[in-house]
Design a protein around this motif. Structure first.
Motif, PDB file in Angstrom:
ATOM      1  N   PRO A 163       0.803  -1.235   0.000  1.00 48.91           N
ATOM      2  CA  PRO A 163       0.000   0.000   0.000  1.00 48.91           C
ATOM      3  C   PRO A 163       0.826   1.270   0.000  1.00 48.91           C
ATOM      4  N   LEU A 164       2.085   1.199   0.456  1.00 49.39           N
ATOM      5  CA  LEU A 164       2.926   2.398   0.508  1.00 49.39           C
ATOM      6  C   LEU A 164       3.674   2.625  -0.801  1.00 49.39           C
ATOM      7  N   THR A 165       4.222   1.578  -1.360  1.00 52.77           N
ATOM      8  CA  THR A 165       5.075   1.725  -2.543  1.00 52.77           C
ATOM      9  C   THR A 165       4.388   1.307  -3.845  1.00 52.77           C
ATOM     10  N   GLY A 166       3.344   0.480  -3.731  1.00 51.86           N
ATOM     11  CA  GLY A 166       2.691  -0.044  -4.934  1.00 51.86           C
ATOM     12  C   GLY A 166       3.430  -1.210  -5.558  1.00 51.86           C
ATOM     13  N   TYR A 167       4.542  -1.619  -4.910  1.00 56.34           N
ATOM     14  CA  TYR A 167       5.308  -2.746  -5.443  1.00 56.34           C
ATOM     15  C   TYR A 167       4.537  -4.056  -5.256  1.00 56.34           C
ATOM     16  N   ARG A 168       4.837  -4.984  -6.142  1.00 56.97           N
ATOM     17  CA  ARG A 168       4.274  -6.326  -5.989  1.00 56.97           C
ATOM     18  C   ARG A 168       4.911  -7.014  -4.779  1.00 56.97           C
ATOM     19  N   VAL A 169       4.069  -7.671  -3.982  1.00 57.38           N
ATOM     20  CA  VAL A 169       4.534  -8.428  -2.829  1.00 57.38           C
ATOM     21  C   VAL A 169       3.993  -9.840  -2.947  1.00 57.38           C
ATOM     22  N   TYR A 170       4.890 -10.813  -2.876  1.00 52.85           N
ATOM     23  CA  TYR A 170       4.517 -12.216  -3.035  1.00 52.85           C
ATOM     24  C   TYR A 170       4.505 -12.894  -1.664  1.00 52.85           C
ATOM     25  N   ASP A 171       3.291 -13.264  -1.211  1.00 53.43           N
ATOM     26  CA  ASP A 171       3.191 -13.960   0.068  1.00 53.43           C
ATOM     27  C   ASP A 171       3.491 -15.450  -0.146  1.00 53.43           C
ATOM     28  N   GLU A 172       3.320 -16.249   0.897  1.00 56.75           N
ATOM     29  CA  GLU A 172       3.710 -17.651   0.828  1.00 56.75           C
ATOM     30  C   GLU A 172       2.934 -18.394  -0.257  1.00 56.75           C
ATOM     31  N   ALA A 173       1.640 -18.113  -0.406  1.00 56.61           N
ATOM     32  CA  ALA A 173       0.840 -18.783  -1.431  1.00 56.61           C
ATOM     33  C   ALA A 173       1.309 -18.396  -2.831  1.00 56.61           C
ATOM     34  N   ALA A 174       1.640 -17.121  -3.022  1.00 52.13           N
ATOM     35  CA  ALA A 174       2.098 -16.674  -4.339  1.00 52.13           C
ATOM     36  C   ALA A 174       3.457 -17.273  -4.672  1.00 52.13           C
ATOM     37  N   VAL A 175       4.333 -17.380  -3.668  1.00 55.51           N
ATOM     38  CA  VAL A 175       5.642 -18.007  -3.899  1.00 55.51           C
ATOM     39  C   VAL A 175       5.462 -19.480  -4.250  1.00 55.51           C
ATOM     40  N   ARG A 176       4.567 -20.145  -3.528  1.00 62.84           N
ATOM     41  CA  ARG A 176       4.271 -21.548  -3.836  1.00 62.84           C
ATOM     42  C   ARG A 176       3.811 -21.706  -5.280  1.00 62.84           C
ATOM     43  N   ASP A 177       2.876 -20.847  -5.699  1.00 60.06           N
ATOM     44  CA  ASP A 177       2.361 -20.938  -7.070  1.00 60.06           C
ATOM     45  C   ASP A 177       3.454 -20.657  -8.094  1.00 60.06           C
ATOM     46  N   ALA A 178       4.334 -19.693  -7.784  1.00 61.56           N
ATOM     47  CA  ALA A 178       5.427 -19.367  -8.709  1.00 61.56           C
ATOM     48  C   ALA A 178       6.398 -20.528  -8.824  1.00 61.56           C
ATOM     49  N   ARG A 179       6.735 -21.160  -7.711  1.00 67.56           N
ATOM     50  CA  ARG A 179       7.669 -22.282  -7.758  1.00 67.56           C
ATOM     51  C   ARG A 179       7.063 -23.488  -8.472  1.00 67.56           C
ATOM     52  N   LEU A 180       5.787 -23.735  -8.234  1.00 65.88           N
ATOM     53  CA  LEU A 180       5.125 -24.844  -8.912  1.00 65.88           C
ATOM     54  C   LEU A 180       5.053 -24.581 -10.410  1.00 65.88           C
ATOM     55  N   THR A 181       4.751 -23.357 -10.792  1.00 67.49           N
ATOM     56  CA  THR A 181       4.720 -22.996 -12.206  1.00 67.49           C
ATOM     57  C   THR A 181       6.096 -23.193 -12.836  1.00 67.49           C
ATOM     58  N   ARG A 182       7.140 -22.790 -12.102  1.00 67.92           N
ATOM     59  CA  ARG A 182       8.503 -22.951 -12.629  1.00 67.92           C
ATOM     60  C   ARG A 182       8.831 -24.424 -12.854  1.00 67.92           C
ATOM     61  N   GLN A 183       8.442 -25.290 -11.933  1.00 69.48           N
ATOM     62  CA  GLN A 183       8.718 -26.718 -12.079  1.00 69.48           C
ATOM     63  C   GLN A 183       8.020 -27.283 -13.315  1.00 69.48           C
ATOM     64  N   LEU A 184       6.781 -26.887 -13.518  1.00 63.54           N
ATOM     65  CA  LEU A 184       6.020 -27.418 -14.654  1.00 63.54           C
ATOM     66  C   LEU A 184       6.517 -26.839 -15.974  1.00 63.54           C
ATOM     67  N   ARG A 185       6.934 -25.590 -15.947  1.00 61.10           N
ATOM     68  CA  ARG A 185       7.479 -25.001 -17.173  1.00 61.10           C
ATOM     69  C   ARG A 185       8.781 -25.704 -17.568  1.00 61.10           C
ATOM     70  N   ARG A 186       9.556 -26.107 -16.586  1.00 62.29           N
ATOM     71  CA  ARG A 186      10.768 -26.864 -16.889  1.00 62.29           C
ATOM     72  C   ARG A 186      10.436 -28.183 -17.568  1.00 62.29           C
ATOM     73  N   GLY A 187       9.269 -28.720 -17.245  1.00 63.99           N
ATOM     74  CA  GLY A 187       8.834 -29.960 -17.884  1.00 63.99           C
ATOM     75  C   GLY A 187       8.241 -29.755 -19.260  1.00 63.99           C
ATOM     76  N   GLY A 188       8.216 -28.501 -19.734  1.00 58.26           N
ATOM     77  CA  GLY A 188       7.740 -28.226 -21.081  1.00 58.26           C
ATOM     78  C   GLY A 188       6.251 -28.007 -21.198  1.00 58.26           C
ATOM     79  N   HIS A 189       5.549 -27.828 -20.078  1.00 56.99           N
ATOM     80  CA  HIS A 189       4.101 -27.658 -20.136  1.00 56.99           C
ATOM     81  C   HIS A 189       3.732 -26.195 -20.373  1.00 56.99           C
ATOM     82  N   PRO A 190       2.823 -25.939 -21.303  1.00 58.85           N
ATOM     83  CA  PRO A 190       2.418 -24.552 -21.583  1.00 58.85           C
ATOM     84  C   PRO A 190       1.584 -23.981 -20.448  1.00 58.85           C
ATOM     85  N   LEU A 191       1.481 -22.679 -20.424  1.00 59.24           N
ATOM     86  CA  LEU A 191       0.772 -21.998 -19.341  1.00 59.24           C
ATOM     87  C   LEU A 191      -0.686 -22.428 -19.261  1.00 59.24           C
ATOM     88  N   GLU A 192      -1.316 -22.669 -20.413  1.00 59.00           N
ATOM     89  CA  GLU A 192      -2.735 -23.021 -20.383  1.00 59.00           C
ATOM     90  C   GLU A 192      -2.977 -24.378 -19.736  1.00 59.00           C
TER      91      GLU A 192
END
Length: 243
Positions: A163-192
């Motif tokens: 709320p002060l800076t407007g920067y994106r902040v990634y909480d534990e759930a968002a970090v989890r989703d980002a790491r899971l997405t990274r693992q699947l992207r490494r496996g060649g799976h498209p975003l959809e």
């Protein structure tokens, strides 16, 4: 074949419908759609079916659970038109889709096994408000901030805004989703393909409750594979009956 149909036992639409819990209109609709071969007509215009039509109906209904209505209908039309090779190709494509689904499930399970919960917690520990910013998270994943923003646009990651800076902040759930997405992207799976899984993780409330979803996924794939076997048996019986 016409002479053979004339000498076989005659069946009314209700005879075909009754044994499968269908309406006589449904049977007529299947004939009009080419799922059943054309029926002979009496001098008064009534349809006359034979055991061959009963075999076609059994084959179609057996194909449905494994292949779905569109593919099952197309298979039966191809067979009834004498285009058996087209029917086999459609069945092969359906089996290939099931194999792709199995491979996706395996990739998801590997990604979940490789996802270190302690790394997720560490990423947000000690930061203001229990979150991390885009630069450190991108660096820990070995990607650029632009990639994280693209994942956000695709709905895979949902950071909040400071709320002060407007920067994106990634909480534990968002970090989890980002790491899971990274693992699947490494496996060649498209975003959809990844998006539905991330949605399931969120709906389940995390990774541990997702185990029930994965078991259900395994069960659905096994049931579909077995249904394909049953459909193949009935289709082969119909092909033999057609001669």
């Amino acid at each position: 074949m016409g002479k053979k149909l004339q000498t076989e036992r005659r069946l009314r639409p209700v005879d075909l419908a009754r044994g499968h819990g269908l309406s006589t209109q449904a049977v007529r609709n299947y004939e009009e759609a080419g799922i059943l071969p054309p029926a002979a007509r009496t001098p008064h215009g009534y349809r006359v079916y034979t055991p061959l039509h009963a075999g076609a109906l059994r084959a179609f209904l057996a194909l449905l659970p494994g292949h779905g209505h569109r593919t099952s209908s197309a298979v039966m039309r191809a067979v009834n038109e004498g285009a058996d090779e087209d029917a086999f190709r459609l069945i092969d494509e359906s089996h290939a889709e099931l194999l792709d689904d199995r491979r996706t499930l395996q990739a998801v399970e590997r990604a979940l096994r490789d996802l270190d919960p302690s790394a997720v917690a560490e990423a947000v520990r000690g930061t203001r408000g229990g979150g991390t910013f885009i630069g450190p998270l991108a660096g820990s994943l070995g990607i650029g901030p632009a990639t994280l923003r693209a994942w956000e646009r695709a709905g895979l990651v949902r950071p909040r805004r400071d709320p002060l800076t407007g920067y994106r902040v990634y909480d534990e759930a968002a970090v989890r989703d980002a790491r899971l997405t990274r693992q699947l992207r490494r496996g060649g799976h498209p975003l959809e393909q990844i998006a539905p899984l991330i949605a399931q993780v969120r709906e389940a409330g995390g990774l541990e409750p997702l185990e029930d979803t994965l078991r259900d996924w395994h069960g659905r794939l096994s049931a579909r594979g077995r249904a394909m076997l049953a459909g193949a048996a009935e289709l082969e019986a119909y092909l033999r009956e057609r001669g």
